[in-house]
Design a protein around this motif. Structure first.
Motif, mmCIF file in Angstrom:
data_model
loop_
_atom_site.group_PDB
_atom_site.id
_atom_site.type_symbol
_atom_site.label_atom_id
_atom_site.label_comp_id
_atom_site.label_asym_id
_atom_site.label_seq_id
_atom_site.Cartn_x
_atom_site.Cartn_y
_atom_site.Cartn_z
ATOM 1 N N ASN A 1 0.772 -8.280 14.982
ATOM 2 C CA ASN A 1 0.051 -7.626 16.070
ATOM 3 C C ASN A 1 -1.122 -6.860 15.452
ATOM 4 O OD1 ASN A 1 -0.896 -6.190 18.226
ATOM 5 N ND2 ASN A 1 1.104 -5.421 18.895
ATOM 6 N N ALA A 2 -2.304 -7.303 15.714
ATOM 7 C CA ALA A 2 -3.494 -6.648 15.136
ATOM 8 C C ALA A 2 -3.811 -5.338 15.861
ATOM 9 C CB ALA A 2 -4.697 -7.582 15.210
ATOM 10 N N PHE A 3 -3.164 -5.047 16.933
ATOM 11 C CA PHE A 3 -3.395 -3.882 17.784
ATOM 12 C C PHE A 3 -4.891 -3.769 18.125
ATOM 13 C CE2 PHE A 3 0.516 -2.527 15.481
ATOM 14 C CZ PHE A 3 1.339 -2.369 16.570
ATOM 15 N N THR B 1 1.263 10.971 6.995
ATOM 16 C CA THR B 1 0.834 9.579 6.804
ATOM 17 C C THR B 1 0.961 8.803 8.108
ATOM 18 O OG1 THR B 1 1.690 9.667 4.542
ATOM 19 C CG2 THR B 1 1.188 7.480 5.427
ATOM 20 N N LEU B 2 -0.069 8.058 8.415
ATOM 21 C CA LEU B 2 -0.046 7.134 9.552
ATOM 22 C C LEU B 2 -0.230 5.724 9.006
ATOM 23 C CD1 LEU B 2 -0.238 6.267 12.560
ATOM 24 C CD2 LEU B 2 -2.701 6.750 12.412
ATOM 25 N N SER B 3 0.734 4.879 9.276
ATOM 26 C CA SER B 3 0.660 3.496 8.802
ATOM 27 C C SER B 3 0.703 2.559 10.007
ATOM 28 C CB SER B 3 1.854 3.232 7.876
ATOM 29 O OG SER B 3 1.948 1.860 7.603
ATOM 30 N N ILE B 4 -0.324 1.749 10.125
ATOM 31 C CA ILE B 4 -0.381 0.762 11.203
ATOM 32 C C ILE B 4 -0.323 -0.607 10.540
ATOM 33 C CG2 ILE B 4 -1.695 -0.124 13.164
ATOM 34 C CD1 ILE B 4 -3.049 2.649 13.329
ATOM 35 N N SER B 5 0.824 -1.269 10.673
ATOM 36 C CA SER B 5 1.007 -2.564 10.017
ATOM 37 C C SER B 5 0.755 -3.676 11.014
ATOM 38 C CB SER B 5 2.436 -2.670 9.471
ATOM 39 O OG SER B 5 2.681 -3.998 9.064
ATOM 40 N N PHE B 6 -0.292 -4.451 10.749
ATOM 41 C CA PHE B 6 -0.569 -5.600 11.630
ATOM 42 C C PHE B 6 0.463 -6.698 11.390
ATOM 43 C CE2 PHE B 6 -5.199 -4.271 10.700
ATOM 44 C CZ PHE B 6 -5.119 -3.249 11.627
ATOM 45 N N ASP C 1 -7.133 -0.319 4.105
ATOM 46 C CA ASP C 1 -7.579 -1.068 5.277
ATOM 47 C C ASP C 1 -7.783 -2.521 4.866
ATOM 48 O OD1 ASP C 1 -8.384 -1.612 7.841
ATOM 49 O OD2 ASP C 1 -10.460 -0.952 7.524
ATOM 50 N N ASP C 2 -6.842 -3.369 5.211
ATOM 51 C CA ASP C 2 -7.001 -4.794 4.896
ATOM 52 C C ASP C 2 -6.371 -5.624 6.014
ATOM 53 O OD1 ASP C 2 -4.231 -4.867 4.483
ATOM 54 O OD2 ASP C 2 -4.431 -4.493 2.334
ATOM 55 N N ALA C 3 -6.212 -6.875 5.768
ATOM 56 C CA ALA C 3 -5.742 -7.769 6.824
ATOM 57 C C ALA C 3 -4.315 -7.462 7.262
ATOM 58 C CB ALA C 3 -5.821 -9.216 6.337
ATOM 59 N N SER C 4 -3.547 -6.812 6.382
ATOM 60 C CA SER C 4 -2.146 -6.538 6.736
ATOM 61 C C SER C 4 -1.978 -5.250 7.515
ATOM 62 C CB SER C 4 -1.285 -6.486 5.481
ATOM 63 O OG SER C 4 -1.633 -5.358 4.707
ATOM 64 N N GLY C 5 -3.007 -4.366 7.467
ATOM 65 C CA GLY C 5 -2.882 -3.123 8.216
ATOM 66 C C GLY C 5 -3.800 -2.048 7.700
ATOM 67 N N THR C 6 -3.598 -0.847 8.243
ATOM 68 C CA THR C 6 -4.441 0.279 7.849
ATOM 69 C C THR C 6 -3.572 1.525 7.705
ATOM 70 O OG1 THR C 6 -6.421 1.514 8.436
ATOM 71 C CG2 THR C 6 -5.063 0.798 10.252
ATOM 72 N N THR C 7 -3.929 2.379 6.734
ATOM 73 C CA THR C 7 -3.126 3.573 6.464
ATOM 74 C C THR C 7 -4.030 4.793 6.340
ATOM 75 O OG1 THR C 7 -1.514 2.238 5.261
ATOM 76 C CG2 THR C 7 -1.418 4.605 4.904
ATOM 77 N N PHE C 8 -3.570 5.888 6.921
ATOM 78 C CA PHE C 8 -4.300 7.154 6.833
ATOM 79 C C PHE C 8 -3.380 8.199 6.197
ATOM 80 C CE2 PHE C 8 -6.240 4.731 10.135
ATOM 81 C CZ PHE C 8 -7.580 5.098 10.169
ATOM 82 N N ARG C 9 -3.972 9.066 5.387
ATOM 83 C CA ARG C 9 -3.196 10.159 4.797
ATOM 84 C C ARG C 9 -4.101 11.378 4.696
ATOM 85 N NH1 ARG C 9 -0.616 8.153 -0.253
ATOM 86 N NH2 ARG C 9 0.858 7.233 1.189
#
Lengths: 103, 312
Positions: free
Chosen positions: B60-62, B99-104, B84-92
């Motif tokens: 899910n690319a959200f 930490t916020l991790s959004i896994s596509f 930030d890459d094709a698998s997801g994006t992470t903020f810290r």
């Protein structure tokens, strides 16, 4: 009546009826000794108890309406004791509970 | 064209072959023994769908709207982005505490903050009351583009619940001081009105209504193949043939000696899905009462909802 004396670190128990599971004790031991992931990062005793039970019952078929709340009571200074390190009791007492399953 | 058709056929073959051999619900509990004479009383009255689906779990690319809403809700900015890459994006954050991790790839959104250490003189302040959570939930679910139909049964009953999962009592002299560090919004994803069993999605809301935790698994689901559901008579046969598992029992009961039980009463049957990480599989979750001969024990059970043998 509180089961407290100056030497007590922690008592682990339940705030509701608990349910049988071999997985919960396996998880509890593993998380305290090693951690939850594939790298060494041991949990505190309290967190291993809560997380080990949470993971054990995550997919388990339990009757609808089941709630499992666990409790950890003990000296306030010892709530973050681990198998690797622990703190001498300070003389203040607290009771901590966490819902680990509800369907 | 022929290649595409072959690929789809191969995909369906692989899915059905693996399903029939090892449906994931069988790992949820203890196998029951064969009891051809088992007295089964079926009291559940809810209707089943005529067919259920196998689903493939996809990334899910959200949408950019969802991502920007979550970033804002968790108080991050672009400068906090560490991956930030094709698998997801992470903020810290700069301190490394949030930490916020959004896994596509897995369709997960996870936001973690450190739990505050409260004490009798340092209690949590302005944590929303339970009756304030519905308004917060409506707002947060809108930001995540989660519709009420995504978290509701086919009868329209919402799975959303507002809980107070954590509590601490401090004892100071003769006084007991209670602290509620956060309250939680729990919801479960439903597909075709059927719940996906496993960990619920959760949003914890703490002091001053700040979101302290988000744990949501929301992959894209692709329908692969429908399958007809079995009859109640088939289900009773499954239970007698031992083609089911039973869950834990209350700790004060001990254990159940299945070969000697007197009667099994099915109070409720809930068509459900379970994920193995790659697919969603349909099965039936049962609320049962076991008459052990010396008492009645509530127990959950899982069994097939389709003729799994025919999928082999």
């Amino acid at each position: 009546m509180k089961p407290y004396n100056s030497n007590l670190h922690l008592i682990l128990g339940g705030d509701t009826v608990t349910w049988t599971s071999p997985k919960k004790w396996y998880n509890f031991a593993r998380y305290m000794n090693y951690g939850r992931h594939d790298f060494y990062s041991p949990y505190t005793i309290r967190n291993a108890y809560y997380q080990g039970n949470t993971d054990a019952f995550m997919d388990a078929p339990l009757p609808s309406g089941t709630t499992i709340t666990l409790a950890v009571a003990g000296d306030s200074a010892c709530l973050d004791d681990s198998l690797q390190t622990n703190t001498p009791p300070s003389g203040s007492w607290q009771y901590d509970s966490l819902l680990i399953f509800s369907n | 064209m022929i290649k595409s058709a072959l690929f789809v056929l191969l995909q369906v073959f692989c899915l059905t072959a693996s399903f029939g051999q090892n449906p994931p619900w069988k790992a949820n509990g203890a196998a029951i023994s064969v009891r051809p004479d088992l007295d089964v009383q079926w009291l559940s009255t809810n209707a089943f769908p005529r067919e259920v689906w196998f689903y493939e779990i996809q990334p899910n690319a959200f949408s950019s709207d969802i991502i920007s809403n979550v970033i804002e809700e968790c108080s991050f900015t672009e400068k906090d982005k560490i991956k930030d890459d094709a698998s997801g994006t992470t903020f810290r954050n700069a301190e490394g505490s949030r930490t916020l991790s959004i896994s596509f790839s897995s369709g997960e959104i996870n936001y973690e903050t450190p739990r505050t250490h409260y004490g009798p003189t340092n209690l949590a302040i302005d944590v929303p009351q339970t009756n304030q959570l519905p308004a917060l939930a409506t707002n947060l679910l809108q930001k995540l583009h989660i519709r009420s139909s995504d978290i509701s049964t086919y009868a329209g009953q919402s799975s959303i619940r507002y809980l107070e999962p954590a509590l601490t009592m401090f004892y100071a002299g003769d006084n007991t001081i209670t602290n509620i560090p956060y309250r939680s919004i729990y919801f479960r994803r439903f597909v075709d009105g059927m719940p996906i069993i496993g960990r619920s999605s959760v949003i914890d809301v703490g002091e001053h209504g700040k979101v302290e935790k988000i744990a949501i698994t929301w992959p894209v689901l692709k329908r692969i193949k429908p399958w007809a559901t079995v009859t109640q008579s088939d289900l009773v046969n499954y239970l007698r043939k031992g083609d089911a598992i039973r869950g834990p029992v209350p700790s004060d009961v001990g254990d159940i000696d299945w070969p000697s039980i007197k009667r099994l009463t099915i109070k409720m049957a809930i068509p459900s899905y379970q994920s193995d990480g790659k697919h969603l599989f349909p099965f039936l979750r049962l609320d049962a009462i076991v008459d052990t001969g010396s008492g009645s024990v509530p127990v959950g059970m899982d069994c097939p909802i389709i003729d799994e043998a025919s999928t082999k």
